[in-house]
Design an enzyme around this catalytic site. Structure first.
Site, mmCIF file in Angstrom:
data_model
loop_
_atom_site.group_PDB
_atom_site.id
_atom_site.type_symbol
_atom_site.label_atom_id
_atom_site.label_comp_id
_atom_site.label_asym_id
_atom_site.label_seq_id
_atom_site.Cartn_x
_atom_site.Cartn_y
_atom_site.Cartn_z
ATOM 1 N N THR A 225 0.794 -1.091 -0.013
ATOM 2 C CA THR A 225 0.062 -0.102 -0.129
ATOM 3 C C THR A 225 0.120 1.134 -0.209
ATOM 4 O O THR A 225 2.216 1.049 0.779
ATOM 5 C CB THR A 225 -0.719 -0.054 1.186
ATOM 6 O OG1 THR A 225 -2.059 -0.794 1.283
ATOM 7 C CG2 THR A 225 -1.397 1.430 1.506
ATOM 8 N N ARG A 253 -13.929 -8.113 -0.617
ATOM 9 C CA ARG A 253 -13.168 -7.844 0.667
ATOM 10 C C ARG A 253 -12.809 -6.006 0.046
ATOM 11 O O ARG A 253 -12.044 -5.855 -0.314
ATOM 12 C CB ARG A 253 -12.068 -8.102 0.884
ATOM 13 C CG ARG A 253 -11.093 -8.142 2.799
ATOM 14 C CD ARG A 253 -9.437 -7.605 2.461
ATOM 15 N NE ARG A 253 -9.467 -7.298 3.195
ATOM 16 C CZ ARG A 253 -8.474 -6.481 3.513
ATOM 17 N NH1 ARG A 253 -8.106 -5.234 2.293
ATOM 18 N NH2 ARG A 253 -7.202 -5.575 4.486
ATOM 19 N N VAL A 254 -12.945 -4.942 2.041
ATOM 20 C CA VAL A 254 -12.311 -4.298 1.376
ATOM 21 C C VAL A 254 -11.445 -3.510 2.956
ATOM 22 O O VAL A 254 -11.688 -4.092 3.908
ATOM 23 C CB VAL A 254 -13.043 -2.826 1.550
ATOM 24 C CG1 VAL A 254 -13.031 -1.034 1.840
ATOM 25 C CG2 VAL A 254 -13.891 -3.082 -0.066
ATOM 26 N N GLY A 255 -10.690 -3.461 2.520
ATOM 27 C CA GLY A 255 -9.476 -2.943 4.420
ATOM 28 C C GLY A 255 -9.583 -1.693 4.261
ATOM 29 O O GLY A 255 -10.711 -0.366 4.124
ATOM 30 N N ASP A 256 -8.537 -0.996 5.284
ATOM 31 C CA ASP A 256 -8.098 0.285 6.082
ATOM 32 C C ASP A 256 -8.269 1.535 4.811
ATOM 33 O O ASP A 256 -8.867 2.579 5.188
ATOM 34 C CB ASP A 256 -7.843 0.552 7.196
ATOM 35 C CG ASP A 256 -6.054 0.072 6.420
ATOM 36 O OD1 ASP A 256 -5.483 -0.978 5.932
ATOM 37 O OD2 ASP A 256 -5.500 1.177 7.252
ATOM 38 N N THR A 276 -1.072 1.155 6.519
ATOM 39 C CA THR A 276 -0.305 0.620 5.609
ATOM 40 C C THR A 276 -0.309 -0.998 6.480
ATOM 41 O O THR A 276 0.555 -0.749 7.394
ATOM 42 C CB THR A 276 1.294 0.316 4.767
ATOM 43 O OG1 THR A 276 1.293 -0.110 3.943
ATOM 44 C CG2 THR A 276 2.125 1.542 5.279
ATOM 45 N N GLY A 277 -1.119 -1.560 6.144
ATOM 46 C CA GLY A 277 -0.850 -3.264 6.765
ATOM 47 C C GLY A 277 -1.768 -4.320 7.058
ATOM 48 O O GLY A 277 -2.731 -4.093 5.909
ATOM 49 N N TRP A 278 -2.399 -4.295 8.174
ATOM 50 C CA TRP A 278 -2.884 -5.737 7.871
ATOM 51 C C TRP A 278 -4.882 -4.988 8.631
ATOM 52 O O TRP A 278 -4.715 -4.523 9.165
ATOM 53 C CB TRP A 278 -2.712 -6.919 8.855
ATOM 54 C CG TRP A 278 -3.780 -7.976 9.260
ATOM 55 C CD1 TRP A 278 -5.040 -7.862 7.969
ATOM 56 C CD2 TRP A 278 -3.669 -9.064 9.936
ATOM 57 N NE1 TRP A 278 -5.055 -9.275 8.724
ATOM 58 C CE2 TRP A 278 -4.573 -10.222 8.821
ATOM 59 C CE3 TRP A 278 -3.027 -9.435 10.035
ATOM 60 C CZ2 TRP A 278 -4.846 -11.631 9.201
ATOM 61 C CZ3 TRP A 278 -2.228 -10.941 10.685
ATOM 62 C CH2 TRP A 278 -3.657 -11.638 10.145
ATOM 63 N N GLY A 279 -5.437 -4.635 7.153
ATOM 64 C CA GLY A 279 -6.585 -3.372 7.676
ATOM 65 C C GLY A 279 -7.099 -3.934 8.148
ATOM 66 O O GLY A 279 -8.229 -3.120 9.146
#
Length: 358
Positions: A225, A253-256, A276-279
């Site tokens: 990201t 799926r949608v992340g942060d 950035t990371g595990w959303g």
């Protein structure tokens, strides 16, 4: 003799301080990231390191030039992220990862710290630069977040560059998906009790995670990201984030990243943040807004607030990092992974680029 001792002491002190710590505080105007994760010097070839460094350098130079010419922080964020979206080394734009169904679905968000206006898109497939679509949503619509085909259609009507979905194809990302699908197939065979050799791409059976839930656990060795935080000549902050999400993601799926307050936030009174990371964990911790709130209500410094929110993510079991730039030009880049592609530029144009956890 005493003078020699003092000089030696000073030399030893600065030799053990990271480059980021040596720079004078309150002197930054632009900060970027290109993903956090397992980024180890031992696994980095000179050619690969040079390519990432060149990309980050170009992005920083682009954003700095925009600011120096008197453009807004929003302009600088958009221009900077364009560079990273067009570079296949990052999981955004051209380098976006593939979903379980073999598609590229991209997310982005941008926020103006002066007005608290924000825009975002999620699950788009035909917009060359999703960060520009996010800005168009902010400036040309009544909404904050548009998704899927509707967001693609809006971007087309807004006059943005539309591309065939094949534009986003890269061989490395495709190979990553094939490996993930193979791992899915192996898990399916194990779940069914079959002793047959797994067919590499047989994913007809539903795969449950180790927690017996639908979807996928994070298996990426790094997060690509991209994001940017900027402070312009007029004292206005802005932040933006763009991503392709997670390899092999399912169910839309949608992340942060496109969620204001989770992966992206900017407020002139406090700070501009991009994560950035595990959303899933950044969403649950509302990391970007939480950092701002700690500064506003607890009067914490950007550095202390940044560490605190990343510690919260880690406590829940998540990983990743963020960049944050406050209204006074102080910045921080905390992360809890082996490394994070990151960089910053000072008011006088000095560029700093870092990869590793040292």
């Amino acid at each position: 003799m005493r003078n020699i001792f003092l000089l030696l002491t000073a030399f030893l002190f600065y030799s053990n301080v990271s480059p980021a710590q040596k720079t004078t505080k309150g002197n930054y105007v632009l900060v970027i990231h290109g993903g956090a994760g397992t980024i180890l010097k031992s696994k980095m070839t000179p050619e690969k390191e040079a390519a990432y460094r060149a990309a980050l350098q170009k992005a920083l130079e682009t954003g700095y030039a925009a600011l120096q010419s008197g453009k807004s922080s929003v302009d600088a964020v958009e221009a900077t992220i364009h560079v990273l979206e067009d570079d296949p080394h990052f999981n955004a734009g051209k380098g976006a990862v593939f979903t379980h169904d073999g598609r590229n679905e991209l997310d982005a968000a941008i926020m103006d710290g002066k007005t608290l206006s924000a825009g975002a898109v999620a699950g788009v497939r035909t917009i060359r630069n999703p960060i520009s679509a996010a800005r168009a949503v902010m400036e040309k619509s009544e909404h904050v977040l548009l998704t899927g085909a509707g967001a693609d259609q809006f971007a087309k009507e807004a006059g943005l560059e539309i591309v065939d979905p094949s534009y986003f194809f890269t061989q490395d990302r495709w190979d990553n998906l094939q490996q993930a699908l193979k791992e899915d197939s192996i898990k399916a065979k194990k779940n069914s009790g079959s002793n047959e050799d797994p067919t590499p791409y047989d994913t007809s059976e539903t795969i449950l995670t180790q927690n017996n839930k639908y979807g996928i656990t994070n298996v990426d060795n790094k997060f690509g990201t991209v994001g940017c935080a900027a402070l312009d000549l007029y004292g206005n902050l802005a932040a933006g984030t763009s991503t392709g999400g997670m390899t092999n993601k399912k169910y839309g799926r949608v992340g942060d990243s496109p969620l204001i307050g989770a992966g992206t936030y900017a407020n002139n009174n406090t700070v501009a943040v991009s994560c950035t990371g595990w959303g899933e964990y950044f969403i649950r911790c509302t990391v970007a807004y939480d950092l701002s709130a700690m500064m506003e209500y607890k009067k914490m410094s950007v550095k202390d607030a940044g560490k605190a929110v990343i510690d919260k993510v880690a406590k829940l079991g998540g990983n990743g990092g963020l960049i944050a730039l406050d209204k006074n030009g102080n910045m921080t880049m905390p992360f809890n992974t082996e490394g994070m592609y990151r960089g910053a530029v000072t008011r006088d144009g000095k560029i700093e680029i870092y990869f590793y956890n040292n």
